[in-house]
Design a protein around this motif. Structure first.
Motif, short mmCIF file in Angstrom:
data_model
loop_
_atom_site.label_atom_id
_atom_site.label_comp_id
_atom_site.label_asym_id
_atom_site.label_seq_id
_atom_site.Cartn_x
_atom_site.Cartn_y
_atom_site.Cartn_z
N ARG A 257 -3.08 -4.78 -1.20
CA ARG A 257 -3.64 -3.87 -2.16
C ARG A 257 -4.19 -4.60 -3.34
O ARG A 257 -5.21 -4.09 -4.17
N HIS B 295 -7.72 9.17 0.09
CA HIS B 295 -8.07 7.74 -0.52
C HIS B 295 -8.93 6.98 0.03
O HIS B 295 -9.44 6.05 -0.61
N THR B 296 -9.13 7.05 1.23
CA THR B 296 -9.92 6.18 2.03
C THR B 296 -10.82 6.76 3.11
O THR B 296 -12.05 5.99 3.49
N ASP C 239 2.77 6.77 3.54
CA ASP C 239 4.03 7.38 3.16
C ASP C 239 5.36 6.44 3.77
O ASP C 239 5.10 5.74 4.61
N ASN D 4 0.93 -1.25 0.12
CA ASN D 4 -0.05 -0.10 0.09
C ASN D 4 0.80 1.35 0.05
O ASN D 4 0.15 2.18 0.05
N THR D 5 2.29 1.17 -0.20
CA THR D 5 3.10 2.16 -0.18
C THR D 5 3.36 2.45 -1.71
O THR D 5 3.64 1.59 -2.18
N SER E 76 -6.49 8.75 4.94
CA SER E 76 -6.14 9.98 3.95
C SER E 76 -7.33 10.25 2.98
O SER E 76 -8.26 9.63 3.18
N HIS F 251 1.20 4.94 -2.15
CA HIS F 251 -0.38 5.39 -2.47
C HIS F 251 -0.97 5.77 -1.24
O HIS F 251 -1.62 6.94 -1.04
N TYR F 252 -1.08 4.75 -0.24
CA TYR F 252 -1.85 4.89 1.12
C TYR F 252 -1.04 5.14 2.13
O TYR F 252 -1.53 5.65 3.05
N GLY G 69 1.42 14.77 -0.97
CA GLY G 69 0.27 14.22 -1.79
C GLY G 69 -0.55 13.13 -0.94
O GLY G 69 -1.59 12.41 -1.51
N ILE G 70 -0.29 13.14 0.39
CA ILE G 70 -1.27 12.12 1.25
C ILE G 70 -1.72 13.11 2.34
O ILE G 70 -0.91 13.43 3.31
#
Length: 157
Positions: A81, A116-117, A30, A24-25, A114, A27-28, A139-140
């Motif tokens: 992921r 994203h979720t 850092d 998941n790194t 984040s 994107h979700y 970006g997160i």
């Protein structure tokens, strides 16, 4: 058909949980958060669960009861992921929320997640209370969210 089993985390699960983190790194999570996750798994005494599918750990996450005694926080929830969208996140969240709701003194659940979720947790009733751009890394963004728990029904007098 595959079956999912949830159980408490054991120290032998460390490598499998790190594989989930790595999947998941960036994107979700850092990359800088990996060491925090390792320390958490090594030191925490709070409840933490894994979900296995056919003997393989495919999700993990826990919760902590905060020092105020009425708030729980969801901690380090993640799903492999390549398996996103298969209901594992819902199962993991349901397991954690059921354990929290079994503690009658708890009145609310918080999570920081984040962008994203955050919509995923909103489906469970979590409401956004604060957004911090780049709060976890470039970006997160960090989304602080809260879920009020319905108090148990009062016994009639």
């Amino acid at each position: 058909m595959s079956t999912n089993l949830h159980r408490p985390y054991q120290s032998a699960d460390l490598d499998a949980c790190l594989r989930l983190f790595d999947s998941n790194t960036p994107h979700y999570f850092d990359p800088s958060e990996r060491e925090l996750f390792v320390r958490y798994l090594g030191r925490s005494t709070q409840p933490f669960f894994v979900i296995e599918r056919d003997g393989v750990i495919v999700a993990c996450g826990g919760y902590a009861v905060e020092s105020d005694g009425v708030t729980a926080s969801l901690t380090w929830g993640m799903v492999e992921r390549s398996l996103h969208g298969q209901g594992l996140g819902q199962a993991l969240t349901a397991v954690r929320l059921a354990a929290i709701r079994a503690l009658p003194q708890l009145r609310q659940v918080e999570i920081n997640t984040s962008q994203h979720t955050q919509r995923f947790y909103a489906r469970f009733g979590f409401e956004t209370v604060k957004v911090t751009p780049d709060g976890y890394g470039p970006g997160i963004d960090r989304w602080d969210m809260l879920l009020p728990l319905t108090p148990p029904e009062q016994e009639p007098s």
